[in-house]
Enzyme design. Structure first.
Site: not given
Ligand code: 15L
Length: 268
Positions: A137, A175
């Site tokens: 991702y 977090r």
């Molecule tokens: C993101 O970019 C994701 O789309 C989401 O699922 C979360 O992982 C978010 O970041 C995050 O880091 O909290």
């Protein structure tokens, strides 16, 4: 501005569509699914990885900018991630060049630098830290930013990647007391990225003005993004969990853990 929002039916898309309209912009929605009930904006149903579908939208609409939110917001195989984030971005940028649409705002992600360790107390993760994805991702998000940079250099468009943290109505974990992006701040952020004069290629960290933030907000402020909310307001509601410590060690939090280690390619 008259703005195409991709992924307009998604969680960020729905909030942003309403927020931008409230701020006087015209929004055109584009998503793989039909408009959610109650949506009252022009809408195109199609896949922005499909260059013909994208071309049809640009042929039908007169646009001043694109906000690209579409894409699976989670881990996938490397090829799927490439289509979801890179191919869609390229298809939109090609159409923008053809139709002389000058402004591109991208839902980038903190996971583009997710493997960056937390710096010493008082220091921030800046936009000068190297791309350091934590997942496929994140690789897709880094590569999409690279395509944006190429199109800025080649064609002189303006493109801003908003590396979004944790978009939630309220922070849910320790977090997220650092990484939260409130709904209202998300709208402020995207409007700033759409309207700031001549940013060229720019990157910002998309979080609220969180007391516990350790990602640099200065690049966003330079583009006119002044966050107003603070996750600390909700801190008394957040219970600590054993995984908090590991999640606090890297930008990408849970995405750096072994749970996400997998081969790049699915095999049948
Ligand atoms: C993101 O970019 C994701 O789309 C989401 O699922 C979360 O992982 C978010 O970041 C995050 O880091 O909290």
């Amino acid at each position: 501005m008259r703005v195409l929002v991709t992924g307009a039916a998604g969680s960020i898309g729905q909030v942003l569509t309403v927020g931008l309209v409230d701020r006087g912009h015209e929004v055109v929605g584009f998503d793989r699914v039909p408009a959610p009930d109650g949506t009252d904006i022009p809408w195109h149903t199609g896949d922005c990885a499909d260059a013909d579908a994208v071309a049809a939208v640009f042929a039908a609409e007169s646009l001043d900018g694109v906000v690209h939110l579409a894409g699976v917001p989670d881990e996938q195989s490397l090829p799927d991630s490439f289509v979801s984030h890179v191919v869609t971005t390229a298809a939109l940028l090609d159409a923008m060049v053809e139709h002389e649409v000058r402004r591109f705002v991208y839902a980038g992600s903190n996971h583009a630098v997710g493997r960056t360790p937390r710096p010493a107390d008082g220091e921030l993760v800046t936009i000068d830290h190297r791309p350091r994805p934590d997942t496929f991702y994140g690789v897709g998000k880094v590569a999409a930013e690279a395509v944006m940079s190429l199109y800025v250099d080649r064609y002189g468009i303006d493109a801003v990647s908003c590396r979004i943290g944790s978009f939630q109505p309220e922070p849910q974990t320790v977090r997220q007391l650092s990484t939260w992006l409130s709904h209202d701040d998300c709208v402020r952020m995207v409007e700033a990225a759409l309207t700031t004069p001549a940013p060229g290629y720019a990157v910002l960290y998309g979080i609220s003005a969180n007391t516990r933030a350790w990602w640099d907000l200065a690049p966003g402020r330079e583009l006119g993004y002044e966050p107003q909310d603070d996750a600390e307001t909700f801190s008394s509601r957040i219970a600590s969990r054993p995984e908090d410590e590991v999640e606090a060690s890297y930008v990408g939090g849970p995405f750096v853990t072994e749970e996400f280690f997998r081969p790049a390619l699915d095999r049948s």
